[in-house]
Enzyme design. Structure first.
Site, mmCIF file in Angstrom:
data_model
loop_
_atom_site.group_PDB
_atom_site.id
_atom_site.type_symbol
_atom_site.label_atom_id
_atom_site.label_comp_id
_atom_site.label_asym_id
_atom_site.label_seq_id
_atom_site.Cartn_x
_atom_site.Cartn_y
_atom_site.Cartn_z
ATOM 1 C CE LYS A 1 -3.982 2.197 0.685
ATOM 2 N NZ LYS A 1 -3.836 2.959 -0.558
ATOM 3 C CE LYS B 1 4.758 7.743 -1.806
ATOM 4 N NZ LYS B 1 4.071 8.040 -0.529
ATOM 5 C CG ASN C 1 -5.164 18.297 2.401
ATOM 6 O OD1 ASN C 1 -4.820 17.459 3.219
ATOM 7 N ND2 ASN C 1 -6.382 18.313 1.884
HETATM 8 P P1 NAD Z 1 0.009 21.387 0.190
HETATM 9 O O1 NAD Z 1 0.716 21.674 -1.081
HETATM 10 O O2 NAD Z 1 -1.480 21.339 0.211
HETATM 11 O O3 NAD Z 1 0.425 22.491 1.290
HETATM 12 C C1 NAD Z 1 1.725 22.891 1.569
HETATM 13 C C2 NAD Z 1 1.683 24.320 2.098
HETATM 14 O O4 NAD Z 1 2.963 24.639 2.622
HETATM 15 C C3 NAD Z 1 1.365 25.366 1.030
HETATM 16 O O5 NAD Z 1 0.386 26.253 1.547
HETATM 17 C C4 NAD Z 1 2.682 26.117 0.846
HETATM 18 O O6 NAD Z 1 2.504 27.493 0.546
HETATM 19 C C5 NAD Z 1 3.314 25.959 2.212
HETATM 20 N N1 NAD Z 1 4.770 26.091 2.263
HETATM 21 C C6 NAD Z 1 5.689 25.573 1.424
HETATM 22 N N2 NAD Z 1 6.930 25.911 1.842
HETATM 23 C C7 NAD Z 1 6.774 26.624 2.975
HETATM 24 C C8 NAD Z 1 7.656 27.233 3.890
HETATM 25 N N3 NAD Z 1 8.971 27.158 3.730
HETATM 26 N N4 NAD Z 1 7.138 27.881 4.960
HETATM 27 C C9 NAD Z 1 5.810 27.957 5.141
HETATM 28 N N5 NAD Z 1 4.931 27.408 4.321
HETATM 29 C C10 NAD Z 1 5.398 26.744 3.243
HETATM 30 O O7 NAD Z 1 0.655 20.049 0.741
HETATM 31 P P2 NAD Z 1 0.064 19.012 1.802
HETATM 32 O O8 NAD Z 1 -0.667 17.942 1.077
HETATM 33 O O9 NAD Z 1 -0.600 19.751 2.918
HETATM 34 O O10 NAD Z 1 1.426 18.359 2.316
HETATM 35 C C11 NAD Z 1 2.237 19.022 3.268
HETATM 36 C C12 NAD Z 1 3.167 18.023 3.906
HETATM 37 O O11 NAD Z 1 2.404 16.993 4.511
HETATM 38 C C13 NAD Z 1 4.115 17.302 2.935
HETATM 39 O O12 NAD Z 1 5.334 17.036 3.590
HETATM 40 C C14 NAD Z 1 3.395 15.994 2.657
HETATM 41 O O13 NAD Z 1 4.276 14.958 2.248
HETATM 42 C C15 NAD Z 1 2.812 15.712 4.033
HETATM 43 N N6 NAD Z 1 1.677 14.772 4.000
HETATM 44 C C16 NAD Z 1 0.503 15.114 3.392
HETATM 45 C C17 NAD Z 1 -0.548 14.201 3.372
HETATM 46 C C18 NAD Z 1 -1.872 14.560 2.741
HETATM 47 O O14 NAD Z 1 -2.785 13.718 2.805
HETATM 48 N N7 NAD Z 1 -2.040 15.762 2.202
HETATM 49 C C19 NAD Z 1 -0.394 12.919 3.959
HETATM 50 C C20 NAD Z 1 0.821 12.600 4.590
HETATM 51 C C21 NAD Z 1 1.845 13.543 4.601
#
Ligand code: NAD
Length: 418
Positions: free
Chosen positions: A67, A103, A218
């Site tokens: 997964k 992955k 997100n």
């Molecule tokens: P996203 O693109 O929706 O949001 C990322 C946000 O971070 C954006 O608003 C961007 O402007 C901001 N950002 C980027 N660089 C920055 C900085 N230096 N300082 C402040 N803000 C900054 O991405 P996401 O899906 O929320 O993912 C964010 C993190 O969470 C990633 O590391 C991702 O791997 C991890 N993650 C996400 C999920 C998911 O379901 N969305 C699941 C597991 C892990």
């Protein structure tokens, strides 16, 4: 030279040493079971043929089917995919869900393709890999650069090959075709549940605690939304446009509206505006959610972090050296593969629904997700305190690593692999 993959392997080595596992186990768990590399020819809408390279890394299946997500990124390498698949094996094991880790990915910038070409690439990816995917074999989901719409195309393409609707092969699909509405906020909600549990254990409760969120995407938005609903006060949020700081508390729903309509948190009408997006890491807060990207808390800036608990919503936001500095100051760092598992746990729930052709309503699903996340935190907390008291580990990450490896080891032993 150190790389993402070598760092992940180092973690596995350390976990095996801490847990006292034999060398044969390390050999099995530090390498993928199968790697599939495919060529995906796509006739683009400009008439040219482009051949993309795609991967599926099936890292470990001791605990169940493979997964893990599919990443579309121009700089994706096979080594990165192996590292990410290895992390999925650990994350799924720690989450207590019946999956191994995998992955996949394609070396592509999805923003450079139009919708038609993107759809063709998604369908091509499935055509090339259909024989190694399946609801009881390998279940992909979205990751960086892929969306629920892309999962819908992939599900549709796979269904054509098997001649039936096969929703359980891909998760995080749109709700209308066997998805679940909770997926949209599952990761951030999971972070909030974990933050609450951590606050109860280490701060005497969440009520009124100040929270700062770096990265208002997100994960960060829903982390902020749910933690404020649970009684905390969100005092800072940031994105690449800068940081908003308001010690009186930010109206998270308004901030989400502003961010999602104007694209920038600094357009939020109240509070102090700071141009540095990293300022959210340094404000006076009890809980910090580094929810943006990797390597944000480093040796250079760790001295400025004031929070007592760091809940890693992003993957890899704290470097190992910085984590040790935080630990010396008694700051609790809840590791990424525990804190942000809400997305994959929700994927598991969607898969269970799909296998049974059954639909849980939103509240019921959310409750199940919450229960699993809470149990995961409590199990890891217990292990951490137990190992910490003997001086065996210093960080919650190491305790989580031992716990995740323990389950994989037990499964391999009982299956007769070891
Ligand atoms: P996203 O693109 O929706 O949001 C990322 C946000 O971070 C954006 O608003 C961007 O402007 C901001 N950002 C980027 N660089 C920055 C900085 N230096 N300082 C402040 N803000 C900054 O991405 P996401 O899906 O929320 O993912 C964010 C993190 O969470 C990633 O590391 C991702 O791997 C991890 N993650 C996400 C999920 C998911 O379901 N969305 C699941 C597991 C892990």
């Amino acid at each position: 030279m150190s790389s993402f993959l070598s760092d992940v392997i180092k973690n596995i080595r350390r976990g095996c040493e801490l847990g006292g596992f034999p060398e044969e186990f390390y050999e099995l768990v530090s390498k993928p079971e199968r790697i599939v590399i495919v060529k995906i020819p796509v006739k683009l809408s400009d008439g040219k043929l482009k051949v993309f390279e795609g991967y599926r890394v099936q890292h470990n299946s001791a605990l169940g089917p493979y997964k893990g997500g599919i990443r579309f990124h121009p700089e994706l390498s096979l080594d990165d995919d192996i590292a990410l698949a290895t992390i999925m094996t650990l994350k799924n094991s720690l989450a207590g869900i019946p999956y191994g880790g995998a992955k996949g990915g394609v070396k592509v910038n999805p923003k450079e393709l139009n919708v038609k070409d993107l759809e063709a690439l998604c369908r091509g990816y499935v055509r090339a890999l259909k024989d190694v995917l399946g609801e009881y074999l390998d279940i992909p989901a979205p990751d960086v650069g892929t969306t629920s719409q892309m999962m819908a195309w992939m599900f549709d393409e796979y269904s054509k090959f098997v001649g039936r609707n096969a929703p359980a092969v891909f998760t995080a699909k749109p709700p209308i075709i066997h998805g679940n509405p909770v997926r949209e906020y599952a990761t951030g909600f999971g972070c909030a549940v974990i933050s609450k549990e951590a606050a109860e254990k280490y701060l005497g409760g969440l009520e009124g605690r100040r929270v700062s969120i770096q990265g208002f995407g997100n994960t960060g938005q829903w982390h902020a939304y749910f933690i404020s609903k649970m009684g905390a006060k969100v005092v800072a949020i940031s994105d690449t446009s800068g940081t908003v700081y308001d010690p009186e508390g930010i109206d998270v729903e308004l901030a989400m509206k502003v961010k999602n309509t104007t694209g920038k948190v600094i357009n939020y009408p109240r509070g102090e505006k700071i141009s540095d997006p990293q300022a959210a890491l340094y404000v006076d807060a009890d809980i910090l959610g580094p929810d943006a990207i990797e390597r944000q808390i480093t040796l250079e800036n760790v001295g400025k972090v004031k929070a007592k608990i760091v809940v890693e919503g992003a993957n890899g936001p704290t470097t190992p050296e910085a984590e040790l500095k935080l630990t010396e100051r008694n700051v609790i760092v809840v590791p990424d593969f525990l804190a942000n598992a809400g997305g994959v746990v929700m994927s598991y729930l969607e898969w269970v629904e799909n296998l049974q052709w059954y639909i849980w309503d939103e509240e019921e699903t959310k409750k199940k997700l919450e229960d699993i996340m809470r149990k995961n935190f409590l199990r890891t907390y217990k292990k951490f305190e137990e190992l910490r008291s003997t001086g065996k580990v210093k960080t919650m990450r190491d305790a989580a690593l031992v716990l995740a490896l323990e389950r994989i080891y037990e499964a391999m032993k009982v299956r007769g692999w070891l």
